[in-house]
Design a protein around this motif. Sequence first.
Motif, PDB file in Angstrom:
ATOM      1  N   ILE A 175     -15.368  22.400  34.119  1.00 52.51           N
ATOM      2  CA  ILE A 175     -16.367  21.509  33.559  1.00 52.51           C
ATOM      3  C   ILE A 175     -17.732  21.786  34.184  1.00 52.51           C
ATOM      4  N   LEU A 176     -18.770  21.865  33.361  1.00 50.82           N
ATOM      5  CA  LEU A 176     -20.160  22.128  33.761  1.00 50.82           C
ATOM      6  C   LEU A 176     -20.349  23.491  34.418  1.00 50.82           C
ATOM      7  N   GLU A 177     -19.347  24.339  34.356  1.00 52.28           N
ATOM      8  CA  GLU A 177     -19.485  25.687  34.901  1.00 52.28           C
ATOM      9  C   GLU A 177     -20.132  26.567  33.836  1.00 52.28           C
ATOM     10  N   TYR A 178     -21.212  27.263  34.197  1.00 57.77           N
ATOM     11  CA  TYR A 178     -21.997  28.005  33.201  1.00 57.77           C
ATOM     12  C   TYR A 178     -21.152  29.093  32.543  1.00 57.77           C
ATOM     13  N   SER A 179     -21.242  29.145  31.209  1.00 54.67           N
ATOM     14  CA  SER A 179     -20.540  30.156  30.437  1.00 54.67           C
ATOM     15  C   SER A 179     -21.561  31.159  29.902  1.00 54.67           C
ATOM     16  N   GLN A 180     -21.466  32.396  30.349  1.00 48.75           N
ATOM     17  CA  GLN A 180     -22.425  33.407  29.916  1.00 48.75           C
ATOM     18  C   GLN A 180     -22.188  33.773  28.460  1.00 48.75           C
ATOM     19  N   GLY A 181     -23.250  34.154  27.789  1.00 53.28           N
ATOM     20  CA  GLY A 181     -23.124  34.541  26.388  1.00 53.28           C
ATOM     21  C   GLY A 181     -24.463  34.933  25.815  1.00 53.28           C
ATOM     22  N   ASP A 182     -24.409  35.439  24.575  1.00 52.51           N
ATOM     23  CA  ASP A 182     -25.634  35.867  23.898  1.00 52.51           C
ATOM     24  C   ASP A 182     -25.679  35.262  22.496  1.00 52.51           C
ATOM     25  N   THR A 183     -25.167  34.038  22.377  1.00 46.70           N
ATOM     26  CA  THR A 183     -25.103  33.390  21.066  1.00 46.70           C
ATOM     27  C   THR A 183     -26.437  32.712  20.748  1.00 46.70           C
ATOM     28  N   TYR A 184     -26.537  32.197  19.509  1.00 48.27           N
ATOM     29  CA  TYR A 184     -27.759  31.480  19.116  1.00 48.27           C
ATOM     30  C   TYR A 184     -27.961  30.230  19.963  1.00 48.27           C
ATOM     31  N   ILE A 185     -26.886  29.594  20.360  1.00 46.59           N
ATOM     32  CA  ILE A 185     -26.998  28.382  21.184  1.00 46.59           C
ATOM     33  C   ILE A 185     -27.523  28.747  22.572  1.00 46.59           C
ATOM     34  N   HIS A 186     -27.046  29.874  23.121  1.00 45.51           N
ATOM     35  CA  HIS A 186     -27.547  30.314  24.427  1.00 45.51           C
ATOM     36  C   HIS A 186     -29.042  30.629  24.378  1.00 45.51           C
ATOM     37  N   LYS A 187     -29.503  31.161  23.217  1.00 47.96           N
ATOM     38  CA  LYS A 187     -30.899  31.607  23.122  1.00 47.96           C
ATOM     39  C   LYS A 187     -31.892  30.475  22.892  1.00 47.96           C
ATOM     40  N   LEU A 188     -31.395  29.287  22.592  1.00 49.14           N
ATOM     41  CA  LEU A 188     -32.304  28.155  22.373  1.00 49.14           C
ATOM     42  C   LEU A 188     -33.063  27.815  23.645  1.00 49.14           C
ATOM     43  N   ASN A 189     -34.260  27.284  23.451  1.00 48.36           N
ATOM     44  CA  ASN A 189     -35.055  26.812  24.587  1.00 48.36           C
ATOM     45  C   ASN A 189     -34.288  25.706  25.319  1.00 48.36           C
ATOM     46  N   PRO A 190     -34.237  25.717  26.650  1.00 47.69           N
ATOM     47  CA  PRO A 190     -33.509  24.655  27.380  1.00 47.69           C
ATOM     48  C   PRO A 190     -33.968  23.258  27.011  1.00 47.69           C
ATOM     49  N   LEU A 191     -35.266  23.108  26.747  1.00 48.47           N
ATOM     50  CA  LEU A 191     -35.780  21.786  26.366  1.00 48.47           C
ATOM     51  C   LEU A 191     -35.245  21.383  24.989  1.00 48.47           C
ATOM     52  N   SER A 192     -35.149  22.347  24.082  1.00 42.82           N
ATOM     53  CA  SER A 192     -34.574  22.078  22.758  1.00 42.82           C
ATOM     54  C   SER A 192     -33.126  21.634  22.885  1.00 42.82           C
ATOM     55  N   LYS A 193     -32.374  22.313  23.741  1.00 40.76           N
ATOM     56  CA  LYS A 193     -30.963  21.970  23.910  1.00 40.76           C
ATOM     57  C   LYS A 193     -30.798  20.560  24.481  1.00 40.76           C
ATOM     58  N   MET A 194     -31.664  20.207  25.435  1.00 42.37           N
ATOM     59  CA  MET A 194     -31.598  18.855  25.997  1.00 42.37           C
ATOM     60  C   MET A 194     -31.946  17.806  24.948  1.00 42.37           C
ATOM     61  N   LEU A 195     -32.950  18.126  24.112  1.00 43.12           N
ATOM     62  CA  LEU A 195     -33.352  17.185  23.061  1.00 43.12           C
ATOM     63  C   LEU A 195     -32.250  17.036  22.012  1.00 43.12           C
ATOM     64  N   ILE A 196     -31.609  18.135  21.654  1.00 41.98           N
ATOM     65  CA  ILE A 196     -30.501  18.089  20.685  1.00 41.98           C
ATOM     66  C   ILE A 196     -29.357  17.230  21.230  1.00 41.98           C
ATOM     67  N   ALA A 197     -29.022  17.428  22.502  1.00 40.36           N
ATOM     68  CA  ALA A 197     -27.951  16.631  23.119  1.00 40.36           C
ATOM     69  C   ALA A 197     -28.312  15.149  23.115  1.00 40.36           C
ATOM     70  N   PHE A 198     -29.579  14.847  23.426  1.00 36.86           N
ATOM     71  CA  PHE A 198     -30.015  13.441  23.444  1.00 36.86           C
ATOM     72  C   PHE A 198     -29.932  12.817  22.058  1.00 36.86           C
ATOM     73  N   LEU A 199     -30.381  13.559  21.030  1.00 37.38           N
ATOM     74  CA  LEU A 199     -30.354  13.033  19.661  1.00 37.38           C
ATOM     75  C   LEU A 199     -28.930  12.802  19.170  1.00 37.38           C
ATOM     76  N   LEU A 200     -28.018  13.716  19.519  1.00 40.94           N
ATOM     77  CA  LEU A 200     -26.619  13.539  19.108  1.00 40.94           C
ATOM     78  C   LEU A 200     -25.984  12.340  19.820  1.00 40.94           C
ATOM     79  N   CYS A 201     -26.327  12.163  21.100  1.00 41.31           N
ATOM     80  CA  CYS A 201     -25.838  10.981  21.838  1.00 41.31           C
ATOM     81  C   CYS A 201     -26.350   9.705  21.177  1.00 41.31           C
TER      82      CYS A 201
END
Length: 254
Positions: free
Chosen positions: A4-30
Amino acid sequence: MKGILEYSQGDTYIHKLNPLSKMLIAFLLCLSCFASSNIFCTIGIIAVNLFIAYLAGIIGRAFSLLATLLKIGIVLFLLQVFFIRSGNILLNLPFNLYITDIGLKFSIMLVLRLVGATMPLVIILTVTRMSDITNVMVQKLHIPYKYTFAFITALRFIPIFENEMTGIIEAQTARGVEFDTKNPVKKLKLLLPLCVPLLISSVKRIEGSAISAELRGFNLRRKDSGYKTYGFVVLDYFAILLSILILLTCIIFF
């Protein structure tokens, strides 16, 4: 859940998103989980989380997380469903226990909201480096570095403590302690004494981390100390827009 919470390396579209975008997406889904009182809408948000995990290549971890949250949810469900007395009685049980329609719906929503609100944050943290989150929180959100450092350090220690606990359990198992028991009470009694060595090792690790941070100029760190920049691309705007649409759909239609 292992890893859990252990970083998973990858080169997917989700990995390439801006960290701020990912945090905002998580907040909106919550937020979407709490904006709707419809069971099927909340199930849909959980499905969206699983789809994001699939795109990020961590669908196995997502199902493992889902199973863990559902186990916790079952306990919360049983605690809630018998304590809510209002509404029409659906089922009578011994010892003056009964289940009402309001209690059943509230308990199901509680479990679904727990799952739907927890999964986005864990998934996003699994596909984002902690250092990137730290830099974004300091540079873009203007949160003082020492507070960001404390928050990120707490998150970073979770997988470390999990691995240490696994090592302690394996050492005890090698000495003949039966940790594979199916009895939850007996297992809890076996696990509680292990918290002491875990606590001692944690204190030593925290002390070492504090000394290391001081040697690296912790007090001199400012918001412009980071060398990486995080720009927004079309994919970021598209993902944020989609998350906003999900939130608005939950508010307006459900």
